[in-house]
Design an enzyme around this catalytic site. Sequence first.
Site, PDB file in Angstrom:
ATOM      1  CG  HIS A 162      -2.016  -0.974   1.235  1.00  0.00           C
ATOM      2  ND1 HIS A 162      -2.758  -1.256   0.114  1.00  0.00           N
ATOM      3  CD2 HIS A 162      -2.537  -1.732   2.233  1.00  0.00           C
ATOM      4  CE1 HIS A 162      -3.680  -2.158   0.426  1.00  0.00           C
ATOM      5  NE2 HIS A 162      -3.561  -2.474   1.690  1.00  0.00           N
ATOM      6  NE  ARG A 202     -19.008  -2.973   1.950  1.00  0.00           N
ATOM      7  CZ  ARG A 202     -19.973  -2.244   1.401  1.00  0.00           C
ATOM      8  NH1 ARG A 202     -21.207  -2.352   1.821  1.00  0.00           N
ATOM      9  NH2 ARG A 202     -19.710  -1.365   0.429  1.00  0.00           N
ATOM     10  CE  LYS A 203     -24.785  -3.060  -2.381  1.00  0.00           C
ATOM     11  NZ  LYS A 203     -25.462  -1.853  -1.886  1.00  0.00           N
TER      12      LYS A 203
END
Length: 328
Positions: free
Chosen positions: A143, A293-294
Site C-alpha cells: 500500500h 462485502r458487496k
Amino acid sequence: MEAPQNLQTTPNFTNDDGVSQECENLISSLASEKSFTGKKLYNYQGSWYHPNTLQAILNFKKHFQARDSDIILASLPKSGTTWLKALAFAVVHRNKYAANLVSHPLLSDNPHNLVRFLELDLYVKNQRPDLEELPSPRLFATHMPFQTLHESLRDSPCKVVYVCRNVKDVLVSRWHFRSKLVSNYSLEDTVDEFIKGAYSFGPFHDQVLSYWKESLVNSNPVLFMRYEEMIEKPVAQVMRLADFLGCSFTDEEKQAGTVEKILDLCSLGNLSSLEANKTGTSTCGIAHHAFFRKGGVGDWKNHLTDGMARKLDEMIEKKLEGSGLKFE
Ligand code: A3P
C-alpha cells in the site's frame, strides 16, 4: 488494508514501544497527526503510517532484494486489492493449475496469504524475511506510494500493477471495514479523515497520482488499472493484465474460455462463498471474510449525503487538476 495494531507482531530488535532506535529517530523528525483511534500517525515521504508500519518499511528498504521477474501489486486499501491479488495469482500460475482446477490454491486459501503484503505482513513480522526460496515470478503486494516503493526496487525492471477505485466507494468500503474492527467509527469521521488526508496510507490523491504519473512514463513498468473498468469490462482488463505481466493468453486459451474461468474463480461471489474465506485469519492479521462485502460501483450513493459527496468531489477535482486523471 490496515491491520489492527494489536494483531501485528513486531521485530524482536525493537524498543518497548515496538520500533527500533533508528525508527524512533526518524519518527522524531516527522510530522504527526492523531488517527481516529487516537494513535499517532507519521508522515513519511508524503504518506501517513503507524509506527510499526514505518518500521516495516525501513526493514523492507534495507533488506529487500528485487528480482527482475518480481511482480508487485499496489493499491490504497479498499480499492480492489483482494481481487487484483486473486486475478494476478490465477493469471501468472494458470499453467500449473489449468489441468486440475479443483486443487487450485485460491479454492483453499485467501488471496492475501498467496500474495503477501510487504510492509503489513512480511517485513512487519520479520526484519529480514527469507524470500530467496520463493520461485520466480514472485508476487508481492503493497500500500506504499510509488516513490517509497521505487526507491527500494533499486532500478530493477520488475513489474508494478496499481489498482485504483473512485474515492467515494473506497471511503464507504473503508467505513464498513473499519466499523467491523472498531466501534464508534462514524461516516462523518471517515469523510473528515479523507478531506484532511491523514489516515494510514493516505492521502488518496497523492498515492493515486504517484502511480498515475509513473504509468504515463514509457520506461517505467507500471500498469494503472481501475476497479470500475474491471467491473465493466472484466475480460478485456484481465487480458490487459496478462499482456503486461508477459503471459498473454493464447488464441487456444481464449477459445477454451480460460479468461472467463479465471474470472469465475476470482469472482466476489465465488471467493466469498468458499469455506477458506468464511473462516480463519490472514497472515496480516485480518479475518478472511472482512475482505469481501458487496463490491461493484456506486455503493456510496446508498450512504453519503449530497453534501458529503460534493465535498469529496470538489476536493478530488482540485487535487487531480492538470494530471489528466479523472473519476466519473
Ligand atoms: P466493498 O466494501 O465496496 O464491497 P480491498 O481488497 O482493497 O480491501 O477492497 C475491498 C473491496 O473490494 C470491498 O468492496 C470488497 O467487497 C471488494 N472485493 C473483494 N473481493 C472482490 C472480488 N473478487 N471482486 C470484486 N470486488 C471484490
